[in-house]
Design a protein around this motif. Structure first.
Motif, PDB file in Angstrom:
ATOM      1  N   LYS A  96     -30.969  37.064  77.629  1.00  0.00           N
ATOM      2  CA  LYS A  96     -31.992  37.710  76.297  1.00  0.00           C
ATOM      3  C   LYS A  96     -33.008  38.601  76.041  1.00  0.00           C
ATOM      4  N   ARG A  97     -33.960  38.103  76.846  1.00  0.00           N
ATOM      5  CA  ARG A  97     -35.126  38.749  76.600  1.00  0.00           C
ATOM      6  C   ARG A  97     -35.465  39.908  77.908  1.00  0.00           C
ATOM      7  N   ILE A  98     -35.230  40.496  78.337  1.00  0.00           N
ATOM      8  CA  ILE A  98     -35.171  41.311  79.830  1.00  0.00           C
ATOM      9  C   ILE A  98     -33.978  42.811  79.406  1.00  0.00           C
ATOM     10  N   LEU A  99     -32.257  41.751  79.117  1.00  0.00           N
ATOM     11  CA  LEU A  99     -31.629  42.799  78.254  1.00  0.00           C
ATOM     12  C   LEU A  99     -31.819  43.517  77.428  1.00  0.00           C
ATOM     13  N   GLN A 100     -32.783  42.790  75.781  1.00  0.00           N
ATOM     14  CA  GLN A 100     -32.649  43.252  75.224  1.00  0.00           C
ATOM     15  C   GLN A 100     -34.553  44.392  75.670  1.00  0.00           C
ATOM     16  N   TYR A 101     -35.311  43.902  76.506  1.00  0.00           N
ATOM     17  CA  TYR A 101     -36.434  44.909  76.629  1.00  0.00           C
ATOM     18  C   TYR A 101     -35.347  46.517  77.083  1.00  0.00           C
ATOM     19  N   VAL A 102     -34.762  45.904  78.284  1.00  0.00           N
ATOM     20  CA  VAL A 102     -33.991  47.458  79.152  1.00  0.00           C
ATOM     21  C   VAL A 102     -33.175  48.301  78.128  1.00  0.00           C
ATOM     22  N   GLU A 103     -32.315  47.785  77.066  1.00  0.00           N
ATOM     23  CA  GLU A 103     -31.432  47.987  76.024  1.00  0.00           C
ATOM     24  C   GLU A 103     -32.975  49.003  75.472  1.00  0.00           C
ATOM     25  N   GLU A 104     -33.925  48.315  74.884  1.00  0.00           N
ATOM     26  CA  GLU A 104     -34.911  48.638  73.442  1.00  0.00           C
ATOM     27  C   GLU A 104     -35.925  49.846  74.483  1.00  0.00           C
ATOM     28  N   ASP A 105     -36.540  49.631  75.078  1.00  0.00           N
ATOM     29  CA  ASP A 105     -38.181  49.225  75.555  1.00  0.00           C
ATOM     30  C   ASP A 105     -37.408  50.950  76.665  1.00  0.00           C
ATOM     31  N   ILE A 106     -36.582  50.397  77.394  1.00  0.00           N
ATOM     32  CA  ILE A 106     -36.322  51.426  78.729  1.00  0.00           C
ATOM     33  C   ILE A 106     -35.804  52.741  78.183  1.00  0.00           C
ATOM     34  N   LEU A 107     -34.153  52.127  77.745  1.00  0.00           N
ATOM     35  CA  LEU A 107     -33.325  53.496  77.708  1.00  0.00           C
ATOM     36  C   LEU A 107     -32.701  53.695  76.062  1.00  0.00           C
ATOM     37  N   ARG A 108     -33.210  53.074  75.305  1.00  0.00           N
ATOM     38  CA  ARG A 108     -33.536  53.434  73.729  1.00  0.00           C
ATOM     39  C   ARG A 108     -34.971  55.015  73.698  1.00  0.00           C
ATOM     40  N   ARG A 110     -38.129  54.830  75.817  1.00  0.00           N
ATOM     41  CA  ARG A 110     -38.855  55.691  76.518  1.00  0.00           C
ATOM     42  C   ARG A 110     -37.428  57.115  77.155  1.00  0.00           C
ATOM     43  N   LEU A 111     -35.698  56.236  77.279  1.00  0.00           N
ATOM     44  CA  LEU A 111     -34.840  57.805  78.054  1.00  0.00           C
ATOM     45  C   LEU A 111     -33.764  58.010  76.959  1.00  0.00           C
ATOM     46  N   ASN A 112     -34.450  57.374  74.999  1.00  0.00           N
ATOM     47  CA  ASN A 112     -33.565  58.304  74.615  1.00  0.00           C
ATOM     48  C   ASN A 112     -31.969  58.206  74.970  1.00  0.00           C
ATOM     49  N   ALA A 113     -31.482  57.136  75.280  1.00  0.00           N
ATOM     50  CA  ALA A 113     -30.398  56.863  75.567  1.00  0.00           C
ATOM     51  C   ALA A 113     -29.435  56.817  74.300  1.00  0.00           C
ATOM     52  N   LYS A 114     -28.188  57.440  73.690  1.00  0.00           N
ATOM     53  CA  LYS A 114     -27.492  56.687  72.131  1.00  0.00           C
ATOM     54  C   LYS A 114     -26.631  55.464  72.669  1.00  0.00           C
ATOM     55  N   ALA A 115     -26.960  54.732  74.050  1.00  0.00           N
ATOM     56  CA  ALA A 115     -25.491  53.955  74.289  1.00  0.00           C
ATOM     57  C   ALA A 115     -25.981  52.570  75.768  1.00  0.00           C
ATOM     58  N   VAL A 116     -25.361  52.136  76.224  1.00  0.00           N
ATOM     59  CA  VAL A 116     -25.660  51.817  77.440  1.00  0.00           C
ATOM     60  C   VAL A 116     -24.050  50.949  77.639  1.00  0.00           C
ATOM     61  N   ALA A 117     -23.309  50.847  79.121  1.00  0.00           N
ATOM     62  CA  ALA A 117     -22.650  50.325  79.109  1.00  0.00           C
ATOM     63  C   ALA A 117     -22.341  49.784  79.554  1.00  0.00           C
ATOM     64  N   PHE A 152     -14.685  47.093  80.524  1.00  0.00           N
ATOM     65  CA  PHE A 152     -16.039  47.917  79.904  1.00  0.00           C
ATOM     66  C   PHE A 152     -15.675  47.672  78.516  1.00  0.00           C
ATOM     67  N   LEU A 153     -17.573  47.606  78.912  1.00  0.00           N
ATOM     68  CA  LEU A 153     -18.074  47.233  77.287  1.00  0.00           C
ATOM     69  C   LEU A 153     -19.161  48.397  77.706  1.00  0.00           C
ATOM     70  N   LYS A 154     -19.534  49.199  75.745  1.00  0.00           N
ATOM     71  CA  LYS A 154     -20.083  49.112  75.417  1.00  0.00           C
ATOM     72  C   LYS A 154     -21.331  49.054  74.622  1.00  0.00           C
ATOM     73  N   LYS A 155     -22.519  49.889  73.862  1.00  0.00           N
ATOM     74  CA  LYS A 155     -23.326  49.154  73.196  1.00  0.00           C
ATOM     75  C   LYS A 155     -24.173  50.342  72.258  1.00  0.00           C
ATOM     76  N   GLU A 156     -23.737  50.571  71.081  1.00  0.00           N
ATOM     77  CA  GLU A 156     -25.030  52.114  70.593  1.00  0.00           C
ATOM     78  C   GLU A 156     -25.754  50.939  70.397  1.00  0.00           C
ATOM     79  N   LEU A 157     -27.335  51.894  70.733  1.00  0.00           N
ATOM     80  CA  LEU A 157     -28.186  51.935  70.462  1.00  0.00           C
ATOM     81  C   LEU A 157     -29.169  52.537  69.754  1.00  0.00           C
ATOM     82  N   VAL A 158     -29.189  52.970  68.520  1.00  0.00           N
ATOM     83  CA  VAL A 158     -29.999  53.049  67.392  1.00  0.00           C
ATOM     84  C   VAL A 158     -31.395  53.317  67.772  1.00  0.00           C
ATOM     85  N   HIS A 159     -31.717  54.368  67.047  1.00  0.00           N
ATOM     86  CA  HIS A 159     -33.211  54.365  67.167  1.00  0.00           C
ATOM     87  C   HIS A 159     -33.488  54.405  65.969  1.00  0.00           C
TER      88      HIS A 159
END
Length: 165
Positions: A96-108, A110-117, A152-159
């Motif tokens: 859970k920690r590494i997934l949350q780190y990648v979703e929030e710190d990296i994708l959302r 640093r990279l301004n991704a709006k969602a992840v799949a 295939f699933l996706k998750k919105e990464l809202v700032h």
């Protein structure tokens, strides 16, 4: 206890191979054809070189890994894959920690991704439900015949800032 998130290096390949094969043993038993389930050292090295592979180290041992890559034939969203937690460390929250780190710190952030799949198999008994509990929703399925369906699933990464506007 020190926790460090970092990019994987080629010198991590052997340790990552062992972790991955241990973590994916149940996948092999289900006869699900994830590349990580039957990885060899060369495939691990290719994953590190060709994609963005992160590890979580606890007291200088890699306990979890996750990779960011693209699947342009499915989606234009960044995708997470090759997600594994060493069996010795399961149930301690490291996945859970590494997934949350990648979703929030990296994708959302640093990279301004709006969602992840991500993709998984409909034949796995609990992965889809786990991802759905963590905010992922199904958006595409692909029939692979005897191997079952790819889900295939996706998750919105809202700032947070945009939530407050």
């Amino acid at each position: 206890m020190s926790h460090i998130y970092r990019l994987a290096r080629l010198e991590d390949a052997e340790e990552l191979l062992g972790l991955t094969l241990r973590a994916y043993e149940p996948i092999r038993k289900l006869n699900i054809k994830f590349p990580a389930a039957t990885a060899d050292l060369e495939l691990v090295k290719q994953n590190i070189i060709q994609h963005t592979c992160y590890v979580l180290e606890v007291d200088q041992s890699i306990v979890s890994t996750i990779t960011i890559r693209r699947f342009e034939e499915i989606t234009d969203l960044p995708c997470v894959w090759w997600f594994a937690v060493d069996t010795e460390f399961k149930g301690k929250g490291y996945g859970k920690r590494i997934l949350q780190y990648v979703e929030e710190d990296i994708l959302r952030d640093r990279l301004n991704a709006k969602a992840v799949a991500l993709g998984t198999s409909d034949r796995h008994p609990w992965l889809i439900e786990m991802y759905e509990r963590n905010g992922y929703v199904r958006f595409y399925e692909r029939d692979y015949g005897e191997e079952g369906k790819g889900v295939f699933l996706k998750k919105e990464l809202v700032h947070e800032l945009s939530q407050n506007l």
